[in-house]
Design a protein around this motif. Structure first.
Motif, mmCIF file in Angstrom:
data_model
loop_
_atom_site.group_PDB
_atom_site.id
_atom_site.type_symbol
_atom_site.label_atom_id
_atom_site.label_comp_id
_atom_site.label_asym_id
_atom_site.label_seq_id
_atom_site.Cartn_x
_atom_site.Cartn_y
_atom_site.Cartn_z
ATOM 1 N N LYS A 1 -13.391 2.099 1.370
ATOM 2 C CA LYS A 1 -14.707 2.760 -0.234
ATOM 3 C C LYS A 1 -13.459 2.794 -1.008
ATOM 4 C CE LYS A 1 -18.397 3.221 3.113
ATOM 5 N NZ LYS A 1 -18.989 4.590 2.914
ATOM 6 N N PRO A 2 -14.022 2.328 -2.370
ATOM 7 C CA PRO A 2 -12.726 1.942 -3.361
ATOM 8 C C PRO A 2 -13.307 3.241 -3.821
ATOM 9 C CG PRO A 2 -14.263 0.079 -3.493
ATOM 10 C CD PRO A 2 -15.049 0.601 -2.284
ATOM 11 N N VAL A 3 -13.113 4.269 -4.242
ATOM 12 C CA VAL A 3 -12.718 5.809 -4.515
ATOM 13 C C VAL A 3 -12.509 5.688 -6.575
ATOM 14 C CG1 VAL A 3 -11.816 8.119 -4.979
ATOM 15 C CG2 VAL A 3 -11.564 6.797 -2.705
ATOM 16 N N TRP A 4 -11.281 5.195 -7.020
ATOM 17 C CA TRP A 4 -11.245 5.228 -8.717
ATOM 18 C C TRP A 4 -10.413 3.789 -8.928
ATOM 19 C CZ3 TRP A 4 -6.485 5.712 -9.958
ATOM 20 C CH2 TRP A 4 -5.325 6.604 -9.284
ATOM 21 N N SER A 5 -10.549 3.772 -10.229
ATOM 22 C CA SER A 5 -9.477 2.727 -10.883
ATOM 23 C C SER A 5 -9.864 2.679 -11.940
ATOM 24 C CB SER A 5 -9.966 1.007 -10.547
ATOM 25 O OG SER A 5 -10.405 -0.302 -11.407
ATOM 26 N N THR A 6 -8.326 2.429 -12.760
ATOM 27 C CA THR A 6 -7.525 3.641 -14.124
ATOM 28 C C THR A 6 -7.219 1.859 -14.543
ATOM 29 O OG1 THR A 6 -7.629 5.706 -13.491
ATOM 30 C CG2 THR A 6 -6.674 5.157 -15.435
ATOM 31 N N ILE A 7 -7.430 1.473 -15.504
ATOM 32 C CA ILE A 7 -6.451 0.412 -16.559
ATOM 33 C C ILE A 7 -5.882 1.234 -17.057
ATOM 34 C CG2 ILE A 7 -7.040 -1.061 -18.070
ATOM 35 C CD1 ILE A 7 -9.123 -1.747 -17.111
ATOM 36 N N PRO B 1 0.683 -1.177 -0.172
ATOM 37 C CA PRO B 1 -0.033 -0.173 0.137
ATOM 38 C C PRO B 1 0.938 1.021 0.284
ATOM 39 C CG PRO B 1 -1.096 -1.866 1.577
ATOM 40 C CD PRO B 1 0.483 -2.046 1.467
ATOM 41 N N THR B 2 0.547 2.014 -0.582
ATOM 42 C CA THR B 2 0.806 3.099 -0.745
ATOM 43 C C THR B 2 0.013 4.082 -0.399
ATOM 44 O OG1 THR B 2 2.858 3.024 -2.810
ATOM 45 C CG2 THR B 2 1.541 5.513 -2.005
ATOM 46 N N ILE B 3 0.246 5.026 0.673
ATOM 47 C CA ILE B 3 -0.547 5.890 1.153
ATOM 48 C C ILE B 3 0.070 6.938 1.446
ATOM 49 C CG2 ILE B 3 -1.891 6.438 3.502
ATOM 50 C CD1 ILE B 3 -0.129 3.554 3.658
ATOM 51 N N ILE B 4 -1.115 8.429 0.473
ATOM 52 C CA ILE B 4 -0.716 9.815 0.255
ATOM 53 C C ILE B 4 -2.144 10.320 0.701
ATOM 54 C CG2 ILE B 4 -0.798 11.647 -1.955
ATOM 55 C CD1 ILE B 4 1.937 10.439 -0.809
ATOM 56 N N GLY B 5 -2.073 11.740 2.025
ATOM 57 C CA GLY B 5 -3.094 12.076 1.678
ATOM 58 C C GLY B 5 -4.407 11.533 2.357
ATOM 59 N N ASP B 6 -5.851 11.546 1.684
ATOM 60 C CA ASP B 6 -6.596 10.796 2.442
ATOM 61 C C ASP B 6 -6.951 9.011 1.501
ATOM 62 O OD1 ASP B 6 -7.397 12.165 0.026
ATOM 63 O OD2 ASP B 6 -9.297 13.412 0.558
ATOM 64 N N LYS B 7 -6.171 9.031 0.728
ATOM 65 C CA LYS B 7 -6.216 7.907 -0.029
ATOM 66 C C LYS B 7 -4.917 7.336 0.061
ATOM 67 C CE LYS B 7 -7.701 10.644 -4.748
ATOM 68 N NZ LYS B 7 -8.226 12.155 -3.511
ATOM 69 N N LEU C 1 -3.309 1.222 -4.303
ATOM 70 C CA LEU C 1 -2.245 -0.270 -5.132
ATOM 71 C C LEU C 1 -2.464 -0.127 -6.845
ATOM 72 C CD1 LEU C 1 -4.637 -2.816 -2.497
ATOM 73 C CD2 LEU C 1 -1.897 -2.239 -2.290
ATOM 74 N N THR C 2 -2.160 -1.468 -7.110
ATOM 75 C CA THR C 2 -1.858 -1.825 -8.760
ATOM 76 C C THR C 2 -2.389 -3.385 -8.303
ATOM 77 O OG1 THR C 2 0.125 -2.905 -8.589
ATOM 78 C CG2 THR C 2 0.493 -0.568 -9.205
ATOM 79 N N THR D 1 -5.896 -6.993 -17.708
ATOM 80 C CA THR D 1 -5.262 -6.010 -17.411
ATOM 81 C C THR D 1 -4.672 -4.994 -16.167
ATOM 82 O OG1 THR D 1 -7.876 -6.443 -16.427
ATOM 83 C CG2 THR D 1 -7.563 -4.912 -18.530
ATOM 84 N N GLN D 2 -3.989 -4.120 -16.224
ATOM 85 C CA GLN D 2 -2.795 -4.329 -15.595
ATOM 86 C C GLN D 2 -3.581 -2.341 -14.922
ATOM 87 O OE1 GLN D 2 0.418 -4.791 -17.685
ATOM 88 N NE2 GLN D 2 1.469 -6.258 -15.863
ATOM 89 N N SER D 3 -4.001 -2.622 -13.593
ATOM 90 C CA SER D 3 -4.123 -1.329 -13.405
ATOM 91 C C SER D 3 -3.988 -0.801 -11.890
ATOM 92 C CB SER D 3 -6.539 -1.629 -13.059
ATOM 93 O OG SER D 3 -6.335 -1.762 -14.466
ATOM 94 N N VAL D 4 -4.807 0.431 -11.771
ATOM 95 C CA VAL D 4 -3.970 1.373 -10.252
ATOM 96 C C VAL D 4 -5.326 1.577 -9.604
ATOM 97 C CG1 VAL D 4 -2.994 3.584 -9.394
ATOM 98 C CG2 VAL D 4 -2.117 2.564 -11.645
ATOM 99 N N LEU D 5 -5.511 0.775 -8.039
ATOM 100 C CA LEU D 5 -6.638 1.734 -7.925
ATOM 101 C C LEU D 5 -6.596 2.503 -6.689
ATOM 102 C CD1 LEU D 5 -7.463 -2.536 -6.860
ATOM 103 C CD2 LEU D 5 -8.473 -1.092 -8.628
#
Length: 411
Positions: free
Chosen positions: A97-103, A67-73, A76-77, A85-89
């Protein structure tokens, strides 16, 4: 923890190249690059999937990034082999709670990797403005920069296609000033530094041999040094130019761990085919202080208060005198280990591959176990610590279906 270590760790955090706010875990091995939490934290030493859990959330796909933690987020990959697919979560730090997911990539995943590896192993690096991730696909190491809302800003690819050891990819990206540095070591390998803003290449050096370690920058012996093991040497480079500063033989051809240091001494371990842990003066003298015939291949080490703490691949813990290499103690913990130990105050947290976490003291006089905890039944990531909380990614297959979970452990 004694006052000297509190002071030294505070100085490391305050003088890091990327002045991130206190309380974050911005990249692999944490805010001081040493696998140590910021001072003054007291996360629970005892926990389980029901005890001292502030929140837990499902993680789709499969990955070993920490886990990488920055501010309120929390970032993970992950990879979905079926969907290719390979994504950032991104998850909310307070609730999970999930905020966003980018492929970031679709298709081209390697057909063959090591059974202990995944297609999403490198940890996300963040400079508080951009995220940097590396994936292995299309016979390349793909570096992508995203903003904190998940928008892809740019992507660059360099070759990565091992011929003999098809184990996949592992090194995490390294941030230094305006550069992001990526290691891609194989038969035609290299380390490359790119501009954070646009991905333009700043420098590149050849590293033609398979290895898997993540480089790290330390201000040591009066200068910034980019340190990395593997290819049968411990090497130091100028992170601004890629120029080699010095090199010393050892510990192994292939290594996975990231170097640690204390004072002007660097500690490294590996690997394959050799097995060795060693201490080297980082002043360019080439002086080797000591060597021990112990293999810590996948995991990194921890240095604290004049001693080095390590756990070998087969789950044996060691404590050595940092100056002399004298073995202070060794203790069989049990189980194979891939995760790296993390220092929090005067405690070390260490997960084995079966999800058991050993919490023990940094006591050179004897092995002093504080607690044993179980979190899932599989753990390859390493824990991250912020604000007295532990963030950890594990998996569980007790019902016959493998599922990953991100935990926030606290009181």
């Amino acid at each position: 923890m004694n006052h000297l270590r509190l002071f030294l760790l505070s100085i490391v955090v305050l003088t890091s190249a990327n002045m991130l706010p206190a309380g974050d875990w911005p990249h692999w091995r944490g805010p001081n690059d040493l696998g140590a939490a910021e001072p003054g934290q007291s996360p629970p030493a005892e926990f389980s999937d029901t005890q001292n859990v502030l929140w837990k959330t499902p993680v789709p796909g499969r990955g070993h990034s920490s886990p990488t933690i920055i501010g309120d987020k929390v970032f993970l990959t992950t990879a979905d082999v079926a969907a290719q697919t390979q994504s950032v979560l991104c998850f909310d730090r307070q609730t999970g709670k999930p905020v966003w997911s980018t492929i970031v990539n679709t298709g081209g995943l390697p057909r063959e990797i090591h059974s202990h590896n995944t297609h999403a192993t490198p940890t996300v690096a963040c400079d508080a403005q951009q995220l940097f991730v590396v994936f292995n696909n299309h016979e390349s190491a793909q570096l992508a920069a995203l903003d904190l809302n998940g928008k892809i800003l740019w992507k660059k690819q360099g070759p990565f296609s091992p011929e003999q050891y098809k184990f996949g990819y592992g090194p995490s990206p390294l941030l230094y000033d305006d550069l992001v540095i990526v290691a891609a070591e194989y038969e035609k390998g290299y380390i490359v530094a790119l501009n954070k803003k646009n991905g333009d290449v700043a420098w590149k050096i050849d590293r033609p041999q398979i290895s898997f370690s993540s480089p790290v920058v330390a201000n040591i012996a009066g200068r910034d040094q980019m340190l990395i093991s593997g290819l049968g040497k411990v090497c130091s480079f100028d992170p601004k130019s890629g120029k080699q500063l010095w090199a010393v033989d050892g510990p192994a051809i292939a290594t996975c761990g990231t170097l640690v240091w204390q004072g002007d001494t660097v500690f490294a371990s590996g690997g394959y085919p050799e097995k060795e842990t060693m201490a080297v003066k980082a002043d360019g003298s080439g002086k080797v202080l000591w060597r021990q015939g112990v293999r810590c291949y996948e995991q990194s080490l921890v240095a604290a208060d004049g001693y080095v703490y390590a756990v070998s691949d087969d789950g044996i813990g060691y404590c050595w005198n940092a100056e002399t290499g004298e073995e202070m103690w060794k203790k069989r913990l049990g189980g194979s280990v891939s995760s790296s130990p993390t220092l929090v105050g005067d405690l070390i947290y260490l997960f084995n591959e079966r999800g058991k976490c050993f919490v023990f003291k940094t006591n050179p006089e004897k092995f002093e176990l504080v607690a044993e905890n179980q979190l899932g039944d599989e753990a390859y990531a390493s824990p991250s610590f912020c604000d007295g909380k532990m963030f950890m990614r594990t998996a569980d297959s007790t019902d016959g279906t493998r599922r990953e979970t991100l935990y926030c452990i606290g009181e």
